[in-house]
Design a protein around this motif. Structure first.
Motif, short mmCIF file in Angstrom:
data_model
loop_
_atom_site.label_atom_id
_atom_site.label_comp_id
_atom_site.label_asym_id
_atom_site.label_seq_id
_atom_site.Cartn_x
_atom_site.Cartn_y
_atom_site.Cartn_z
N ALA A 111 40.02 54.05 79.92
CA ALA A 111 41.10 53.92 78.94
C ALA A 111 41.34 55.24 78.22
N ALA A 112 40.25 55.93 77.90
CA ALA A 112 40.39 57.22 77.22
C ALA A 112 41.06 58.24 78.12
N LEU A 115 44.69 57.50 78.36
CA LEU A 115 45.36 57.89 77.12
C LEU A 115 45.54 59.41 77.05
N ARG A 119 48.83 61.80 76.50
CA ARG A 119 48.96 62.52 75.23
C ARG A 119 48.65 64.01 75.29
N MET B 107 40.46 49.37 73.48
CA MET B 107 39.88 49.75 74.77
C MET B 107 38.72 48.84 75.13
#
Lengths: 233, 233
Positions: A111-112, A115, A119, B107
């Motif tokens: 997920a990080a 993201l 970004r 998350m």
DNA sequence: GTGCCAGGGTGGTCCGACCACTAATGGGTG
DNA sequence: CACCCATTAGTGGTCGGACCACCCTGGCAC
């Protein structure tokens, strides 16, 4: 909360709660200097020894910091400050806990990374590419690998996420996982994973980034699981 | 590590490092009782006051625990012990940090709920159902909602995950988010979310559980984001 | 054998003193 | 006037000792 409870609660703990309350209430803000230990002790009606223990606890929690001869200050209260304690987990954890930690990372990293793909700015991605070369260049340098993953998380712009991630992958933890990585073609495989992640970031492709990160973490977990079954000294 | 460094390092910190080292080296194992404060102080050549501060720091970190009149013991060193500190983040964090925390939860929760759907046994799911009734029955009781989500995470069987999740959603954090929930039909919507999550767990459907959890966290985040833009007292 | 209780040992708290360090003060110097 | 530096008050860091609150054990009485 009653008087009876207070009677049985250690004074040091009460002092800790009181200071935390004053910070939460805004009496003391980030960066503010607290009254002297002696004044605080007198104010709360405890001895300086107990007050010092209370302050020591809050320093350990990352809420306060003391400067010898200058005073005690409230930290910036940034998540990174407060989650630094965390690293002790990695310092003393063993065996099964390692797998648990890795499982949490398996939830967070994809997920990080996704993201981050959405970004991160050009500079951050370029920086990540640089770290990638360091890993390739020298030998598996633990710190380089650590920095690679950390930079990706940092690119999300979420300081809390960075702090949590750091706690789950401190240097000592990484070192323990990596000790023994030289074997087989695993290093090469991991290198491929890293490059695939970087490519996904360059392409600003969150889905690809998520997939690449997932594959990477699962590979590490599979390896670790196998390694733990035939533990070495 | 040199003598010069040691000369400038506060004795208390040196004592902390030394005790941590002895634990890491296995001199003191989980559950073991440490020598008395007086003996430890004499052993390390520091005063009892300084030794107590060192012990206080390690207690705060969750590494040690003291029993009045009985002695100081090493904790089980389980992740839950070591990550308890963590909750201070939620206690003192504000505004933007709240959103960061929620983003991390976004998350973790879906993945955790999905894992719970795959792993939870009948008893655990039934227990979660009970908590759901509590939320419905009384009014939005913060603690009941907290327990609901906590039970789901616990059903994954990953103690580290539970500890991290707890840290990201302590009671005070929850209370702050929930304060103001009475308004609009939001409560009803959240209730729907909870039931949908429970149904997914009953069906042992990880995908549905993940989706339901995602929708739930996003709803909370959207509400919180709107609320922060027009902050109240 | 069972229950009580007194003693020793442990952590919890307090006190007062001194040391180490910082930062503001104020005088001297250019 | 501007700058530097020794002085000094104030702060956290450390120490030693004393006493209190609590636990645990072992011996006593029943």
């Amino acid at each position: 909360m009653t008087d009876l409870d207070a009677r049985r609660t250690p004074v040091t703990q009460r002092a800790v709660e009181e200071i935390k309350r004053r910070i939460a209430d805004g009496d003391f803000g980030p960066g503010d200097r607290l009254p002297t230990e002696r004044d605080l002790a007198a104010d709360l009606g405890v001895s300086r020894s107990s007050m010092r223990e209370a302050i020591r606890a809050l320093i350990t929690l990352g809420v306060l910091e003391s400067r010898h001869g200058a005073g005690v200050y409230v930290t910036a209260l940034r998540p990174a400050d407060l989650l630094e304690t965390f690293s002790v987990l990695a310092e003393v954890s063993q065996g099964a806990t390692l797998l648990e930690v890795l499982q949490v990372r398996r939830m967070l990293e994809p997920a990080a990374t996704a993201l981050a793909a959405a970004r991160a700015d050009d500079e951050q991605i370029a920086h990540i590419g640089t770290l990638l070369e360091d890993i390739d260049g020298e030998e598996g340098t633990v710190s380089a690998d650590l920095g690679f993953h950390r930079a990706i998380v940092a690119a999300t712009g979420n300081a809390t996420l960075v702090a949590v991630s750091d706690g789950l992958s401190s240097a000592s933890f990484h070192a323990r996982v990596w000790s023994g990585y030289r074997e087989a073609g695993l290093t090469a495989k991991l290198r491929e994973d890293h490059h695939r992640i970087h490519e996904a970031l360059l392409a600003r492709d969150p889905d690809a980034a998520r997939a690449a990160a997932t594959a990477h973490v699962m590979r590490v977990e599979r390896w670790l699981r196998a390694g733990l079954q035939t533990p070495a000294g």
